[in-house]
Design a protein around this motif. Structure first.
Motif, short mmCIF file in Angstrom:
data_model
loop_
_atom_site.label_atom_id
_atom_site.label_comp_id
_atom_site.label_asym_id
_atom_site.label_seq_id
_atom_site.Cartn_x
_atom_site.Cartn_y
_atom_site.Cartn_z
N SER A 141 0.81 -1.22 0.00
CA SER A 141 0.00 0.00 0.00
C SER A 141 0.84 1.27 0.00
N GLU A 142 2.15 1.11 -0.03
CA GLU A 142 3.04 2.27 0.03
C GLU A 142 2.99 3.06 -1.27
N GLU A 143 2.82 4.36 -1.15
CA GLU A 143 2.84 5.26 -2.30
C GLU A 143 3.57 6.53 -1.90
N GLY A 144 3.74 7.41 -2.86
CA GLY A 144 4.43 8.64 -2.55
C GLY A 144 4.21 9.70 -3.60
N LEU A 145 4.77 10.85 -3.30
CA LEU A 145 4.65 12.05 -4.10
C LEU A 145 6.04 12.66 -4.19
N ARG A 146 6.43 13.11 -5.37
CA ARG A 146 7.79 13.61 -5.57
C ARG A 146 8.04 14.86 -4.72
N TYR A 147 9.14 14.84 -4.02
CA TYR A 147 9.50 15.90 -3.07
C TYR A 147 9.67 17.27 -3.73
N ASN A 148 10.10 17.28 -5.00
CA ASN A 148 10.38 18.55 -5.68
C ASN A 148 9.35 18.88 -6.75
N ASP A 149 8.13 18.43 -6.56
CA ASP A 149 7.04 18.72 -7.50
C ASP A 149 6.89 20.24 -7.63
N PRO A 150 7.03 20.80 -8.84
CA PRO A 150 6.94 22.25 -9.00
C PRO A 150 5.56 22.80 -8.61
N GLU A 151 4.52 21.99 -8.73
CA GLU A 151 3.18 22.45 -8.34
C GLU A 151 3.11 22.74 -6.84
N LEU A 152 3.89 22.03 -6.05
CA LEU A 152 3.88 22.24 -4.61
C LEU A 152 4.84 23.35 -4.18
N GLY A 153 5.95 23.47 -4.88
CA GLY A 153 6.91 24.54 -4.59
C GLY A 153 7.46 24.52 -3.18
N ILE A 154 7.76 23.35 -2.65
CA ILE A 154 8.24 23.22 -1.28
C ILE A 154 9.69 23.72 -1.17
N ASP A 155 9.92 24.62 -0.22
CA ASP A 155 11.28 25.06 0.09
C ASP A 155 11.78 24.17 1.22
N TRP A 156 12.63 23.22 0.89
CA TRP A 156 13.12 22.26 1.87
C TRP A 156 14.23 22.85 2.74
N GLN A 157 14.63 24.08 2.48
CA GLN A 157 15.66 24.78 3.25
C GLN A 157 17.03 24.10 3.17
N ILE A 158 17.24 23.36 2.10
CA ILE A 158 18.52 22.69 1.82
C ILE A 158 18.92 23.11 0.40
N PRO A 159 20.12 23.66 0.20
CA PRO A 159 20.54 24.01 -1.16
C PRO A 159 20.49 22.76 -2.06
N ALA A 160 20.12 22.96 -3.32
CA ALA A 160 19.95 21.84 -4.25
C ALA A 160 21.18 20.94 -4.32
N ASP A 161 22.38 21.53 -4.27
CA ASP A 161 23.60 20.72 -4.37
C ASP A 161 23.93 19.96 -3.09
N LYS A 162 23.18 20.20 -2.02
CA LYS A 162 23.39 19.50 -0.75
C LYS A 162 22.27 18.50 -0.44
N GLN A 163 21.26 18.45 -1.30
CA GLN A 163 20.13 17.55 -1.06
C GLN A 163 20.52 16.10 -1.33
#
Length: 184
Positions: A141-163
């Motif tokens: 039953s495990e599913e998920g949603l992409r962390y960097n979906d542009p529709e959501l625009g989540i600022d993870w507070q981590i620079p892209a090169d450090k993710q």
């Protein structure tokens, strides 16, 4: 009152009463009776603990019905940005994002009801995260949603090169490709 509501129905912040003295501190991180008396009856059946280093982003994960899980998230060591996305189509906050910093210092906990995708980013050098679940892990039953979906625009507070993101999480679907479940 240790319970703080949010604009998302059923999603709340729990800040325990902490008792300090010369020895240190003590608090109840969870008490089923206290939660029930506050209108949040939940019975947890599984605890999960994760250790990660700075830059790790985990998620966004959920289990589809009928194996959906409510979770109570807290940080034992370090600091994270905890993020949820409301996937309940009947909700006023459907497809909206909520984020909060949880840390060993603030001792806040986030209660996430069924119907939310959940993830977090590690903001400290390392972090240990503990979460209680009200349903058992069900791999099928495990599913998920992409962390960097542009529709959501989540600022993870981590620079892209450090993710640091697992290949599995990088391949999760975008929000507009997710199935819609009416029964959470």
């Amino acid at each position: 009152m240790p319970f703080e509501s949010t604009a998302f129905e059923g999603l709340f912040i729990f800040t325990p009463n902490i008792f300090f003295d010369e020895r240190g501190y003590f608090f109840e991180s969870y008490n089923q009776q206290v939660f029930a008396e506050a209108g949040y009856p939940v019975q947890f059946v599984q605890d999960n603990q994760a250790f990660s280093r700075y830059g790790v982003i985990r998620g966004l994960h959920y289990q589809r019905p009928p194996h959906a899980q409510s979770k109570l998230i807290r940080v034992l060591k370090g600091k994270i940005l905890d993020v949820v996305v409301d996937l309940r189509p009947a909700s006023a906050t459907y497809r909206q994002v909520f984020a909060i910093e949880l840390s060993e210092e603030n001792k806040k906990q986030l209660f996430i009801p069924r119907g939310f995708a959940h993830g977090y980013a590690v903001l400290s050098e390392t972090a240990e995260v503990l979460y209680k679940c009200d349903a058992f892990y069900h791999p099928a039953s495990e599913e998920g949603l992409r962390y960097n979906d542009p529709e959501l625009g989540i600022d993870w507070q981590i620079p892209a090169d450090k993710q640091i993101v697992s290949l599995k999480d990088q391949r999760l679907p975008l929000l507009h490709n997710l199935p819609v479940y009416d029964t959470w």
